[in-house]
Structures are given as structure tokens and as C-alpha cells.
Write an enzyme that holds these catalytic residues in place. Structure first.
Site, short mmCIF file in Angstrom:
data_model
loop_
_atom_site.label_atom_id
_atom_site.label_comp_id
_atom_site.label_asym_id
_atom_site.label_seq_id
_atom_site.Cartn_x
_atom_site.Cartn_y
_atom_site.Cartn_z
N ARG A 36 0.82 -1.22 0.00
CA ARG A 36 0.00 0.00 0.00
C ARG A 36 0.85 1.27 0.00
O ARG A 36 0.50 2.27 0.62
CB ARG A 36 -0.96 0.04 1.20
CG ARG A 36 -1.97 -1.07 1.20
CD ARG A 36 -3.33 -0.63 1.75
NE ARG A 36 -4.20 -1.79 1.84
CZ ARG A 36 -4.57 -2.36 2.99
NH1 ARG A 36 -4.18 -1.85 4.13
NH2 ARG A 36 -5.34 -3.41 2.98
N ARG A 40 -3.55 6.32 0.63
CA ARG A 40 -4.21 7.49 1.20
C ARG A 40 -3.38 8.23 2.23
O ARG A 40 -3.77 9.29 2.70
CB ARG A 40 -5.54 7.06 1.84
CG ARG A 40 -6.58 6.64 0.82
CD ARG A 40 -7.79 6.02 1.50
NE ARG A 40 -7.42 4.77 2.19
CZ ARG A 40 -8.26 4.06 2.93
NH1 ARG A 40 -9.49 4.48 3.12
NH2 ARG A 40 -7.87 2.94 3.51
N ARG A 49 -7.19 11.19 -6.32
CA ARG A 49 -8.34 10.29 -6.24
C ARG A 49 -9.65 11.01 -5.93
O ARG A 49 -10.72 10.45 -6.11
CB ARG A 49 -8.08 9.24 -5.13
CG ARG A 49 -7.32 8.03 -5.57
CD ARG A 49 -8.19 6.85 -5.94
NE ARG A 49 -9.08 6.41 -4.87
CZ ARG A 49 -10.38 6.60 -4.84
NH1 ARG A 49 -10.97 7.27 -5.81
NH2 ARG A 49 -11.12 6.16 -3.86
N ASP A 85 -6.57 -3.20 -7.51
CA ASP A 85 -7.24 -3.79 -6.36
C ASP A 85 -7.43 -5.28 -6.63
O ASP A 85 -7.59 -5.69 -7.78
CB ASP A 85 -8.61 -3.13 -6.15
CG ASP A 85 -9.19 -3.49 -4.80
OD1 ASP A 85 -9.96 -4.48 -4.72
OD2 ASP A 85 -8.87 -2.81 -3.80
N TYR A 163 -14.35 -12.89 -0.06
CA TYR A 163 -15.02 -11.61 -0.37
C TYR A 163 -16.31 -11.84 -1.16
O TYR A 163 -17.32 -11.18 -0.94
CB TYR A 163 -14.11 -10.71 -1.19
CG TYR A 163 -13.18 -9.83 -0.39
CD1 TYR A 163 -13.68 -8.80 0.41
CD2 TYR A 163 -11.81 -10.02 -0.45
CE1 TYR A 163 -12.82 -7.98 1.14
CE2 TYR A 163 -10.94 -9.20 0.29
CZ TYR A 163 -11.45 -8.19 1.08
OH TYR A 163 -10.61 -7.38 1.80
#
Length: 366
Positions: A36, A40, A49, A85, A163
Site C-alpha cells: 500500500r 491514502r 483520487r 485492487d 469476499y
């Protein structure tokens, strides 16, 4: 990131430390990158973004390229990892996933019954469904100008299955695990379908310019040793073998592969023999113990607790030094034991990278 489409004629690689460590060759310093790292915690990431839906960003090669390069403008990292992703694979199978603010990725119609498997595409043309990732890789590989290698990745079958059944994140994975106990045959059918798509997807990433591949079995920790042996490990093995044989068949480079199975220390011995050059580790295992279990023939990657980056910079330096002494500086790629968190201070990420380089150089000299 201007549009250059050809996965040919890439710039010459200037820093191959990460690739050499992955292959078990000697390095002057220990290479380092962060899971990552395009994320963010960077204000410029949030800015880029801001106006975009998350999966729309993933589908824009230009934005993926920009986000992949951002951390490299700030830190002397030894590798880039393409911004994407793991849930693009379920999307390629025909499932709808949306990013819900404050909640994370959410499947509008998760798999509930065995019959729901019939709704999935049984044959996936990865170029048609995931070509945008391949374009992003090619574009980024050119835009990197040979600074560092580019890593491609995918989620592993069990993690994606969990998921697809849970419909999003879960603390127990009870719905997905209940399939393993109640519907073992259907579970294997789904896992096999995922493994086939993932194989084609990873090979396509190499064809597009990826110089290494990481498989994320992020939800390994929800399985015990037996279920991992039955439902995760066989597919992890198959993917490594199938990817390598297809790369050979298509005369593509045999790139190093990394397996990262979070919280699966019970399976380290098996993972070390699963056909991957590198085994990634989370922060819950001691370096010396990981070495003892994985042997001499794989490179280890990891495993600083991401939360260590909240510590003062001097403390980060001490923790890195201790980690390097535990793993040794060779056959080793420094990383965190999981991804960076959004509220982390970029300067502390810089301190981590700098500490890995300076301490490993120092240890190598002496």
C-alpha cells in the site's frame, strides 16, 4: 504518464536490487518497498483520487500510473507496485463491486447459494475484462524510466472467494467458511475457476511489463492448518506452476513470484516449497523463526509492524536495525508486515526506507 502503449522497448533498468534479492543474489543494500505504498497516507494521492470513484480510478491507466509513481517521487523505494485492487478479478467474473465510503468494497449481490456459481463467467477473456490493468502496467513501466522494477499482483483464490461470499470485509468469514464445511465440492469448483483466471491474469501482467508478481492470500489467518491445506495451499501451488509454465510457453520472462499469506505461520514450511522465490511475512513472527522454517532456498520479505511507523523516527531506526539483524541483509526484502494505514505520516515512511538502506549498508560493510 503520457500514453505509450507498446509493451516493448522498455527503458533499461537502473536499480535491480529488489530483483536480485528476490532471486537470492547478493545485494549491496537490502531492498525495501511497502505494501500500500501508493495510498491514502499521501496528500497527493487523496488529491488525485478525490473526484473519482475508486474502481473508476482502477480502470484509468493514466491515474493508476500517476498513483503508482507518487511514492517514488518522495522516497528512494526499490520497487513500484501497480496501483489496482484484488477485487478486479471477481468483477471480471461478472460480479458487481462498489466502494462504499466508510465501509469499503461491497458486493451488490454476493454468492449465497451453490446455484449462484452459475451466474459467474466460466470462461474469462482477461484481455477483454482486465485489459485496463495491462495498459496501466505498460504505461507505468515506460513512465518509470527504468528507475525501479514494477510489481504486478493478484488476490489468491481463497481470499477472493471469501469476499465474493461475505460481500465485503468480515471479522469471522463465517459465511465463506461455512461453504468450505457444507459445500466442499462447490468450494473447490469456485477456487479452481478463480485459480484459472488468476493464472491468465498474472501471465498477462508479465506480458504487459510486470517484472515480479505478488499473490495476496490476505485472509489465510481465518483458516486453520487443515482447511488451509485443503482449500488454499493447493491453489497457491498450482498458480505458481501454471504461471511459470505459461510464461515459458509464451517466451515471456520468468519473473520472481512472491506469496504473502497473512497470519499463516502454521504453513510457512509448505509455502516455502510452493514454487515461489519469495515468501512474505506478517509482523507476528520472529525473523529467526521464519528463517528456520523456510530454509535457505527462498528469499523472505517483511515484516515490520505497520504501527511501528507511528513511533518517533529514531525508534523506527532502532526497530529496523533489529529486524535486519534478525533476518540478515541477504536473501531479504524489507517491507511492512501489512499495508500502510491512511493516517500515517509520510515522513515516517521515509525514515523507514532510509533506515533500511543505511543500516543494511553498514551491516554489509562490517
Amino acid at each position: 504518464c503520457s500514453f505509450i502503449h507498446s509493451p516493448k522497448g522498455f527503458p533499461k533498468l537502473k536499480n535491480d536490487t529488489f530483483l536480485r534479492a528476490a532471486r537470492g543474489e547478493e545485494t549491496e543494500h537490502t531492498p525495501v518497498w511497502c505494501m500500500r505504498q501508493a495510498g491514502r497516507y499521501l496528500p497527493e494521492f487523496r488529491e488525485t483520487r478525490a473526484a473519482q470513484d475508486f474502481f473508476a480510478t482502477c480502470r484509468s491507466p493514466k491515474l493508476c500510473c500517476e498513483l503508482t509513481l507518487q511514492p517514488l517521487r518522495r522516497f528512494p523505494l526499490d520497487a513500484a507496485i501497480i496501483f489496482s485492487d484484488i477485487l478486479v478479478v471477481p468483477q471480471a467474473l461478472g460480479m458487481e463491486v462498489v466502494m462504499v465510503p466508510g465501509k469499503g468494497p461491497t458486493f451488490t449481490e454476493p454468492l449465497k447459494e451453490v446455484e449462484d456459481l452459475l451466474k459467474l463467467r466460466q470462461k474469462v477473456d482477461v484481455t477483454a475484462e482486465l485489459g485496463y490493468v495491462f495498459q496501466a502496467i505498460t504505461l507505468t513501466r515506460h513512465s518509470l524510466e527504468g528507475r525501479v522494477p514494477l510489481i504486478g499482483f493478484s488476490g489468491a483464490p481463497w481470499t477472493l472467494m471469501s469476499y465474493m461470499i461475505e460481500g465485503g470485509g468480515s471479522t469471522t468469514m463465517a459465511k465463506a467458511k461455512s461453504w468450505l464445511y457444507r459445500h466442499p465440492e462447490a468450494s473447490h469448483r469456485l477456487l479452481r475457476l478463480l485459480a484459472n483466471v488468476i493464472t491468465d491474469y498474472l501471465v498477462g501482467q508479465v506480458a504487459a511489463g510486470a517484472q515480479a508478481l505478488q499473490l495476496f492470500e490476505s485472509h489465510a489467518g481465518h483458516l486453520g492448518p487443515e482447511q488451509f491445506q485443503d482449500f488454499a495451499l493447493p491453489y497457491i501451488r498450482d498458480i505458481a506452476q501454471a504461471v511459470k509454465s505459461k510464461l515459458k510457453e509464451e517466451a515471456l520472462p520468468l519473473v520472481p513470484m512472491i506469496i504473502f499469506a497473512k497470519d499463516a505461520h502454521y504453513a510457512l514450511r509448505d509455502l516455502a516449497q510452493a514454487g515461489y522465490e519469495v515468501v512474505g511475512l506478517d509482523w507476528t513472527i520472529r525473523p529467526q523463526e521464519a528463517r528456520a522454517q523456510t530454509g535457505k532456498d527462498v528469499t523472505l520479505q517483511g515484516n515490520l509492524d505497520p504501527c511501528a511507523l507511528y513511533a518517533p523516527k529514531e525508534k523506527i531506526g532502532e526497530l529496523v536495525k533489529k529486524m535486519l539483524e534478525g533476518f540478515g541483509t541477504q536473501r531479504y526484502i524489507a517491507n511492512l508486515g501489512h499495508g500502510l494505514y491512511p493516517d500515517m505520516n509520510p515522513e515516517h515512511v521515509g525514515a523507514f526506507v532510509e533506515a533500511v538502506h543505511s543500516h543494511s549498508r553498514h551491516i554489509n560493510k562490517h
